[in-house]
Every structure is written in C-alpha cells, then in structure tokens.
Scaffold this motif. Structure first.
Motif, PDB file in Angstrom:
ATOM      1  N   GLN A   1     -10.871 -13.314 -11.423  1.00 21.38           N
ATOM      2  CA  GLN A   1      -9.953 -13.409 -11.967  1.00 21.38           C
ATOM      3  C   GLN A   1      -8.730 -12.397 -11.842  1.00 21.38           C
ATOM      4  O   GLN A   1      -8.585 -11.385 -12.439  1.00 21.38           O
ATOM      5  N   SER A   2      -8.023 -12.678 -10.537  1.00 23.87           N
ATOM      6  CA  SER A   2      -7.033 -11.249 -10.095  1.00 23.87           C
ATOM      7  C   SER A   2      -5.872 -11.451 -10.657  1.00 23.87           C
ATOM      8  O   SER A   2      -5.354 -12.475 -10.940  1.00 23.87           O
ATOM      9  N   ASN A   3      -5.252 -10.297 -11.042  1.00 20.79           N
ATOM     10  CA  ASN A   3      -3.770 -10.417 -11.554  1.00 20.79           C
ATOM     11  C   ASN A   3      -2.786 -10.766 -10.294  1.00 20.79           C
ATOM     12  O   ASN A   3      -1.687 -11.012 -10.510  1.00 20.79           O
ATOM     13  N   TYR A   4      -3.202 -10.525  -8.896  1.00 26.12           N
ATOM     14  CA  TYR A   4      -2.319 -11.072  -7.954  1.00 26.12           C
ATOM     15  C   TYR A   4      -3.158 -12.197  -7.158  1.00 26.12           C
ATOM     16  O   TYR A   4      -4.347 -12.163  -6.775  1.00 26.12           O
ATOM     17  N   ALA A   5      -2.472 -12.881  -6.414  1.00 24.62           N
ATOM     18  CA  ALA A   5      -3.141 -13.928  -5.767  1.00 24.62           C
ATOM     19  C   ALA A   5      -3.542 -13.120  -4.432  1.00 24.62           C
ATOM     20  O   ALA A   5      -2.698 -12.509  -3.743  1.00 24.62           O
ATOM     21  N   ILE A   6      -4.617 -13.740  -3.804  1.00 20.30           N
ATOM     22  CA  ILE A   6      -5.019 -13.460  -2.670  1.00 20.30           C
ATOM     23  C   ILE A   6      -4.112 -13.588  -1.384  1.00 20.30           C
ATOM     24  O   ILE A   6      -3.839 -12.762  -0.727  1.00 20.30           O
ATOM     25  N   THR A   7      -3.388 -14.769  -1.615  1.00 24.55           N
ATOM     26  CA  THR A   7      -2.312 -15.135  -0.382  1.00 24.55           C
ATOM     27  C   THR A   7      -1.248 -14.158  -0.356  1.00 24.55           C
ATOM     28  O   THR A   7      -0.554 -14.008   0.418  1.00 24.55           O
ATOM     29  N   ASP A   8      -1.036 -13.259  -1.458  1.00 15.58           N
ATOM     30  CA  ASP A   8       0.099 -12.518  -1.580  1.00 15.58           C
ATOM     31  C   ASP A   8      -0.058 -11.059  -0.460  1.00 15.58           C
ATOM     32  O   ASP A   8       0.821 -10.592  -0.060  1.00 15.58           O
ATOM     33  N   ARG A   9      -1.354 -10.846  -0.420  1.00 20.64           N
ATOM     34  CA  ARG A   9      -1.704  -9.704   0.463  1.00 20.64           C
ATOM     35  C   ARG A   9      -2.765 -10.143   1.234  1.00 20.64           C
ATOM     36  O   ARG A   9      -4.061  -9.482   1.099  1.00 20.64           O
ATOM     37  N   PRO A  10      -2.597 -10.896   2.268  1.00 17.61           N
ATOM     38  CA  PRO A  10      -3.906 -11.640   3.073  1.00 17.61           C
ATOM     39  C   PRO A  10      -4.358 -10.474   3.864  1.00 17.61           C
ATOM     40  O   PRO A  10      -5.780 -10.750   4.097  1.00 17.61           O
ATOM     41  N   MET A  11      -4.016  -9.469   4.101  1.00 21.20           N
ATOM     42  CA  MET A  11      -4.672  -8.551   5.217  1.00 21.20           C
ATOM     43  C   MET A  11      -5.290  -7.401   4.415  1.00 21.20           C
ATOM     44  O   MET A  11      -5.760  -6.255   4.804  1.00 21.20           O
ATOM     45  N   ALA A  12      -4.948  -7.154   2.962  1.00 18.50           N
ATOM     46  CA  ALA A  12      -5.427  -6.006   2.261  1.00 18.50           C
ATOM     47  C   ALA A  12      -6.817  -5.861   2.287  1.00 18.50           C
ATOM     48  O   ALA A  12      -7.745  -6.940   1.820  1.00 18.50           O
ATOM     49  N   PRO A  13      -7.427  -4.662   2.333  1.00 15.60           N
ATOM     50  CA  PRO A  13      -8.911  -4.607   2.095  1.00 15.60           C
ATOM     51  C   PRO A  13      -9.292  -4.268   0.574  1.00 15.60           C
ATOM     52  O   PRO A  13      -9.142  -3.325   0.044  1.00 15.60           O
ATOM     53  N   TYR A  14      -9.376  -5.306  -0.103  1.00  9.32           N
ATOM     54  CA  TYR A  14      -9.529  -5.285  -1.626  1.00  9.32           C
ATOM     55  C   TYR A  14     -10.617  -4.218  -2.056  1.00  9.32           C
ATOM     56  O   TYR A  14     -10.614  -3.967  -3.121  1.00  9.32           O
ATOM     57  N   LEU A  15     -11.710  -4.451  -1.375  1.00 11.57           N
ATOM     58  CA  LEU A  15     -12.860  -3.461  -1.500  1.00 11.57           C
ATOM     59  C   LEU A  15     -13.012  -2.405  -0.221  1.00 11.57           C
ATOM     60  O   LEU A  15     -13.111  -2.909   0.798  1.00 11.57           O
ATOM     61  N   GLU A  16     -12.635  -1.182  -0.534  1.00 12.61           N
ATOM     62  CA  GLU A  16     -12.367  -0.226   0.439  1.00 12.61           C
ATOM     63  C   GLU A  16     -13.658   0.694   0.534  1.00 12.61           C
ATOM     64  O   GLU A  16     -14.470   0.983  -0.554  1.00 12.61           O
TER      65      GLU A  16
ATOM     66  N   LEU B   1     -27.559   2.884   0.134  1.00 14.85           N
ATOM     67  CA  LEU B   1     -26.577   3.399  -0.891  1.00 14.85           C
ATOM     68  C   LEU B   1     -25.537   3.181  -0.454  1.00 14.85           C
ATOM     69  O   LEU B   1     -24.987   3.663   0.732  1.00 14.85           O
ATOM     70  N   PHE B   2     -24.636   2.198  -1.092  1.00 20.07           N
ATOM     71  CA  PHE B   2     -23.025   2.053  -0.743  1.00 20.07           C
ATOM     72  C   PHE B   2     -22.491   3.270  -1.380  1.00 20.07           C
ATOM     73  O   PHE B   2     -22.429   2.934  -2.738  1.00 20.07           O
ATOM     74  N   ARG B   3     -21.898   4.204  -0.972  1.00 24.72           N
ATOM     75  CA  ARG B   3     -21.526   5.548  -1.545  1.00 24.72           C
ATOM     76  C   ARG B   3     -20.079   5.712  -1.799  1.00 24.72           C
ATOM     77  O   ARG B   3     -19.738   6.238  -2.681  1.00 24.72           O
ATOM     78  N   ASP B   4     -19.223   4.942  -1.004  1.00 24.03           N
ATOM     79  CA  ASP B   4     -17.936   5.166  -1.094  1.00 24.03           C
ATOM     80  C   ASP B   4     -16.884   4.091  -1.342  1.00 24.03           C
ATOM     81  O   ASP B   4     -16.089   3.715  -0.810  1.00 24.03           O
ATOM     82  N   LEU B   5     -17.316   3.293  -2.396  1.00 23.41           N
ATOM     83  CA  LEU B   5     -16.612   2.030  -2.463  1.00 23.41           C
ATOM     84  C   LEU B   5     -15.528   2.066  -3.703  1.00 23.41           C
ATOM     85  O   LEU B   5     -15.665   2.929  -4.540  1.00 23.41           O
ATOM     86  N   SER B   6     -14.535   1.405  -3.493  1.00 19.30           N
ATOM     87  CA  SER B   6     -13.265   1.556  -4.475  1.00 19.30           C
ATOM     88  C   SER B   6     -12.473   0.345  -4.356  1.00 19.30           C
ATOM     89  O   SER B   6     -12.545  -0.355  -3.160  1.00 19.30           O
ATOM     90  N   PHE B   7     -11.957  -0.306  -5.416  1.00 16.11           N
ATOM     91  CA  PHE B   7     -11.065  -1.513  -5.033  1.00 16.11           C
ATOM     92  C   PHE B   7      -9.639  -1.190  -5.009  1.00 16.11           C
ATOM     93  O   PHE B   7      -9.182   0.039  -5.485  1.00 16.11           O
ATOM     94  N   SER B   8      -8.806  -1.756  -4.404  1.00 11.74           N
ATOM     95  CA  SER B   8      -7.480  -1.476  -4.189  1.00 11.74           C
ATOM     96  C   SER B   8      -6.565  -2.430  -4.909  1.00 11.74           C
ATOM     97  O   SER B   8      -5.230  -2.375  -4.639  1.00 11.74           O
ATOM     98  N   LEU B   9      -7.038  -3.388  -5.706  1.00  7.12           N
ATOM     99  CA  LEU B   9      -6.165  -4.369  -6.368  1.00  7.12           C
ATOM    100  C   LEU B   9      -6.822  -4.519  -7.638  1.00  7.12           C
ATOM    101  O   LEU B   9      -7.916  -4.814  -7.725  1.00  7.12           O
ATOM    102  N   PRO B  10      -5.927  -4.494  -8.900  1.00  6.65           N
ATOM    103  CA  PRO B  10      -6.305  -4.884 -10.068  1.00  6.65           C
ATOM    104  C   PRO B  10      -6.882  -6.152 -10.306  1.00  6.65           C
ATOM    105  O   PRO B  10      -6.544  -7.099  -9.394  1.00  6.65           O
ATOM    106  N   GLY B  11      -7.421  -6.399 -11.109  1.00  7.13           N
ATOM    107  CA  GLY B  11      -8.027  -7.819 -11.579  1.00  7.13           C
ATOM    108  C   GLY B  11      -9.313  -7.674 -11.993  1.00  7.13           C
ATOM    109  O   GLY B  11     -10.233  -6.473 -12.204  1.00  7.13           O
TER     110      GLY B  11
END
Length: 241
Positions: free
Chosen positions: A135-150, A164-174
């Motif tokens: 349940q994202s606060n933003y529609a995926i279509t609003d930022r179609p090229m964004a790497p939501y998981l970096e 070991l996935f060592r350096d993960l972060s999210f770029s979008l709230p939700g």
C-alpha cells in the motif's frame, strides 16, 4: 556366512552423523554408529545396496570390512566429494525491519538461503530481489523509472554460506515487501515481511523560521517587507543572502 560393513569416514575433526548416508538393501539393513562413524551392515553377499547421501562435503571416503568366520578383509576408497542437489527451497533467513525511513540502509544485511531437499547450500544460483507495493503512498505510475528498492539487487549463491544483500534501501514511502526469486535451474520465489517506509522529516525552511520568530510583524508586512527591513537594520544579507 559373511558380513559386509560399509563405513562412512568423514574429514578431520568432522563427526559423521547417522543421517548423512541413507539407503536400503533387498533384505533388512541396519545402521549403527561406532565412535561417530556410521556403518551399514549386511549379512549376505547377495544383497544389493542402494545408498544415497544427504550431506554435501568435500572429504568423504568409505571403508569396507568383510568379515567371515576365518578373517576380516578391509579396504578404503579414495576421498571423494558430494555436491548439493537441485535447489528446492528459497528461504529468507534474516528479514528486513518492520519500519524504516526512506533512503535509510537496513540495519543488517538480508540473508537468503538456496537449499536442496536435505538442507545443503546450493552454489552458483542467481537470486534477484525486487520491491512489491502493499500500500504505497504514491502511485507507481507517478514515478515509472524510479528504483523503489536501491542497492545491489542480484547475487550468486554460495555452496558454503547464505547470500547477504548488504546495501538495500527504499526510495519511496509506503508499505512494501521484498520478493526474492530465482529462475534456474528451477523457478522459486519467496516474499519478505511487510516494511513500513516512512518519509524523512524535512528541516524547517528559513522563511518558516522567520515567520515563527516574528509572527505579528510577518502578518503585517506579508513577508517580503520583513526580509527587506531586517536586511537594512541587521545587515542580514551578509549572512543569509
């Protein structure tokens, strides 16, 4: 009558376990342990053995003891390697945190296991991860090229340890989960717990701070006059403009 003992010998400082080699014969075959060594016995030379390993290792060998009423004959095989079987399980060993801020690295690496049916690590398997919006606060279509998981989103598995996935972060709230997947030699997928990703609190802007400090004068002057007045009286432009 003769008796054949098939004895599994493990590497130095390794204690053989009874379930590392299993099998059966045309007649009943028992398994015994002597000093940490697993042995399979048969009492007839006509028995056909069907054995298979459940433990992957690089240092196994067999000893064969044939016992008759007259003597005992012993022989050993060369050291051999048993590799893991086809992967049948993809498991998340260390889950992501339940709550984290945008752009914040996870406090510990996410640990993912690629296992065969007996729980051995399977090496050389490509595993990828991708975000899934619960349940994202933003529609995926609003930022179609964004790497939501970096971070690094793909690794190859090891035959001796987890991925070991060592350096993960999210770029979008939700509210997000992370899906880990492999496509070869078999297709498997597993999904993490839900992560609530929070927005980063913004620092107050200069105009907001001035408005709070001089609220009455701000309303009277509508903002720009205040800046001009302060600039003339306090020479504020030397510090802020």
């Amino acid at each position: 009558e003769s008796r054949l003992d098939i004895i599994l010998i493990c590497g130095t400082n390794v204690q053989c376990q009874q379930n590392w080699l299993v099998g059966q014969t045309q007649t009943e075959m028992s398994m015994v342990t002597r000093g940490g060594i697993a042995a399979w016995e048969a009492t007839s030379p006509s028995n056909n053995f069907n054995l298979h390993f459940t433990k992957a290792s690089t240092s196994f060998k067999f000893r064969f003891d044939v016992r008759t009423s007259l003597n005992v004959l012993t022989g050993e095989s060369s050291v051999f390697q048993i590799t893991a079987g086809v992967p049948t399980k993809l498991e998340i060993d260390t889950q992501p945190p339940e709550q984290i801020k945008v752009q914040k690295l996870f406090p510990q690496p996410l640990s993912v296991l690629v296992l065969d049916q007996f729980g051995n690590y399977v090496g050389g398997v490509a595993v990828t991860c991708r975000p899934h919006s619960v349940q994202s606060n933003y529609a995926i279509t609003d930022r179609p090229m964004a790497p939501y998981l970096e971070g690094q989103l793909a690794y190859s598995s090891s035959r001796v340890s987890p991925i070991l996935f060592r350096d993960l972060s999210f770029s979008l709230p939700g509210n997000w989960t992370i899906k880990f997947a492999m496509s070869a030699p078999v297709a498997l997928e597993v999904e993490s717990v839900t992560v609530h990703v929070l927005e980063v609190e913004k620092e107050p802007e200069f105009q907001f701070l001035m408005r709070e400090e001089y609220s009455d004068f701000w309303e009277a002057s509508r903002g720009p006059l205040l800046i001009n007045t302060l600039s003339q009286v306090c020479n504020i432009d030397e510090y802020f403009f």
